[in-house]
Design a protein around this motif. Structure first.
Motif, mmCIF file in Angstrom:
data_model
loop_
_atom_site.group_PDB
_atom_site.id
_atom_site.type_symbol
_atom_site.label_atom_id
_atom_site.label_comp_id
_atom_site.label_asym_id
_atom_site.label_seq_id
_atom_site.Cartn_x
_atom_site.Cartn_y
_atom_site.Cartn_z
ATOM 1 N N SER A 8 50.668 40.930 48.479
ATOM 2 C CA SER A 8 49.368 41.573 48.717
ATOM 3 C C SER A 8 49.451 43.079 48.817
ATOM 4 O O SER A 8 48.434 43.755 48.958
ATOM 5 N N GLY A 9 50.713 43.605 48.821
ATOM 6 C CA GLY A 9 50.803 45.040 49.113
ATOM 7 C C GLY A 9 51.857 45.758 48.309
ATOM 8 O O GLY A 9 51.875 45.694 47.087
ATOM 9 N N ASN A 10 52.762 46.406 49.022
ATOM 10 C CA ASN A 10 53.745 47.291 48.422
ATOM 11 C C ASN A 10 54.649 46.586 47.404
ATOM 12 O O ASN A 10 54.886 47.067 46.301
ATOM 13 N N GLY A 11 55.152 45.392 47.747
ATOM 14 C CA GLY A 11 55.927 44.617 46.779
ATOM 15 C C GLY A 11 57.390 44.990 46.684
ATOM 16 O O GLY A 11 58.039 44.697 45.673
ATOM 17 N N SER A 12 57.948 45.608 47.713
ATOM 18 C CA SER A 12 59.382 45.970 47.632
ATOM 19 C C SER A 12 60.242 44.711 47.579
ATOM 20 O O SER A 12 61.245 44.667 46.861
ATOM 21 N N ASN A 13 59.849 43.659 48.277
ATOM 22 C CA ASN A 13 60.612 42.408 48.199
ATOM 23 C C ASN A 13 60.506 41.803 46.800
ATOM 24 O O ASN A 13 61.494 41.315 46.256
ATOM 25 N N ALA A 14 59.305 41.842 46.241
ATOM 26 C CA ALA A 14 59.104 41.295 44.887
ATOM 27 C C ALA A 14 60.026 42.003 43.898
ATOM 28 O O ALA A 14 60.669 41.370 43.054
ATOM 29 N N GLN A 15 60.129 43.315 44.045
ATOM 30 C CA GLN A 15 60.989 44.092 43.136
ATOM 31 C C GLN A 15 62.439 43.696 43.291
ATOM 32 O O GLN A 15 63.147 43.472 42.310
ATOM 33 N N LYS A 16 62.895 43.573 44.540
ATOM 34 C CA LYS A 16 64.304 43.219 44.789
ATOM 35 C C LYS A 16 64.618 41.847 44.197
ATOM 36 O O LYS A 16 65.676 41.619 43.621
ATOM 37 N N ILE A 17 63.661 40.932 44.334
ATOM 38 C CA ILE A 17 63.870 39.572 43.820
ATOM 39 C C ILE A 17 63.950 39.614 42.292
ATOM 40 O O ILE A 17 64.851 39.044 41.684
ATOM 41 N N LYS A 36 44.983 41.692 45.739
ATOM 42 C CA LYS A 36 44.502 43.080 45.910
ATOM 43 C C LYS A 36 44.687 43.818 44.575
ATOM 44 O O LYS A 36 45.833 44.053 44.140
ATOM 45 N N LYS A 37 43.577 44.201 43.952
ATOM 46 C CA LYS A 37 43.695 44.783 42.599
ATOM 47 C C LYS A 37 44.400 46.141 42.614
ATOM 48 O O LYS A 37 44.938 46.576 41.596
ATOM 49 N N ASP A 38 44.455 46.802 43.809
ATOM 50 C CA ASP A 38 45.120 48.108 43.832
ATOM 51 C C ASP A 38 46.484 48.016 44.537
ATOM 52 O O ASP A 38 47.035 49.024 44.963
ATOM 53 N N ALA A 39 46.991 46.821 44.679
ATOM 54 C CA ALA A 39 48.294 46.663 45.352
ATOM 55 C C ALA A 39 49.403 47.294 44.507
ATOM 56 O O ALA A 39 49.454 47.101 43.281
ATOM 57 N N TYR A 40 50.305 48.034 45.173
ATOM 58 C CA TYR A 40 51.366 48.710 44.435
ATOM 59 C C TYR A 40 52.293 47.706 43.742
ATOM 60 O O TYR A 40 52.916 47.998 42.725
ATOM 61 N N VAL A 41 52.330 46.486 44.230
ATOM 62 C CA VAL A 41 53.191 45.464 43.598
ATOM 63 C C VAL A 41 52.818 45.292 42.119
ATOM 64 O O VAL A 41 53.674 44.950 41.293
ATOM 65 N N LEU A 42 51.566 45.569 41.775
ATOM 66 C CA LEU A 42 51.136 45.414 40.373
ATOM 67 C C LEU A 42 51.744 46.508 39.488
ATOM 68 O O LEU A 42 52.118 46.264 38.338
ATOM 69 N N GLU A 43 51.883 47.709 40.082
ATOM 70 C CA GLU A 43 52.599 48.803 39.389
ATOM 71 C C GLU A 43 54.041 48.362 39.129
ATOM 72 O O GLU A 43 54.591 48.531 38.049
ATOM 73 N N ARG A 44 54.628 47.808 40.171
ATOM 74 C CA ARG A 44 56.040 47.396 40.052
ATOM 75 C C ARG A 44 56.186 46.331 38.967
ATOM 76 O O ARG A 44 57.127 46.367 38.180
#
Ligand code: GRF
Length: 187
Positions: A8-17, A36-44
């Protein structure tokens, strides 16, 4: 195994995975989803070259559009990483023992609805806990309630700020979540 990550947010865990499984021949992160359409995880996701899918709470709770998207991508396993919505029954039932979550504290302490992100670390600091940690657990349709798979602990000192606690916890998450995912999907 084809994995979808919900965040839902920053996505640092998603990136590491995603980075951990980048060269895997048996595990692929095929989709990153967010409410969340503006969640940074989408950038990642874009930077990682992983397709993403955005949905609203209402779509999630009142339709099967998210489930349809998962099936369209032949998703076998769901990883929650900083995802803040309760998982509806239809999704838990569609992926029995196939949804896991990480919580930034030692459940059952500091868990449940409303206890997420910074709030958890603030509560841990206010309670002057000598340690905190992470909990990785199967997901059912209650917050932070499923069978615990793994926990790791880190010592705190009483002048740790919530930010310092968050940093210590993130280090544990990045170190352990990818490996625990790998062991769970292979068991
Ligand atoms: C992590 O601390 C996770 O344990 C909690 O929310 C945070 C998500 O951080 N559920 P990020 O979005 O992975 O950076």
């Amino acid at each position: 195994t084809r994995i979808a990550i919900f965040a839902s947010g920053n996505g640092s865990n998603a990136q590491k995975i995603a980075e951990y499984f980048k060269d895997s021949s048996t595990v692929e992160i095929v989709l990153i989803l967010s409410n969340k359409k503006d969640a940074y995880v989408l950038e990642r996701a874009d930077q990682l070259g992983i397709p993403s899918y955005v949905f609203t709470r209402s779509q999630f709770n009142n339709t099967h559009e998210v489930l349809d998207e998962l099936k369209k991508n032949d998703v076998d396993f769901i990883v929650l990483a900083g995802f803040l919505l309760l998982i509806p029954e239809y999704l838990v039932d569609s992926y029995p023992e196939k949804i896991i979550n990480i919580h930034p504290a030692l459940l059952p302490s500091y868990g449940g609805k409303g206890m997420y992100g910074e709030k958890v670390h603030q509560a841990v600091c206010e309670a002057k806990e000598k340690e905190t940690g992470i909990t990785i657990h199967y997901v059912n349709n209650k917050y932070d309630d499923g069978e615990i798979i793994f926990q790791a602990r880190v010592a705190l000192n009483n002048n740790d700020t919530p930010e310092q606690v968050a940093q210590k916890v993130h280090r544990l998450e990045y170190e352990h979540y990818p490996k625990v995912i790998e062991s769970v999907i292979n068991n």
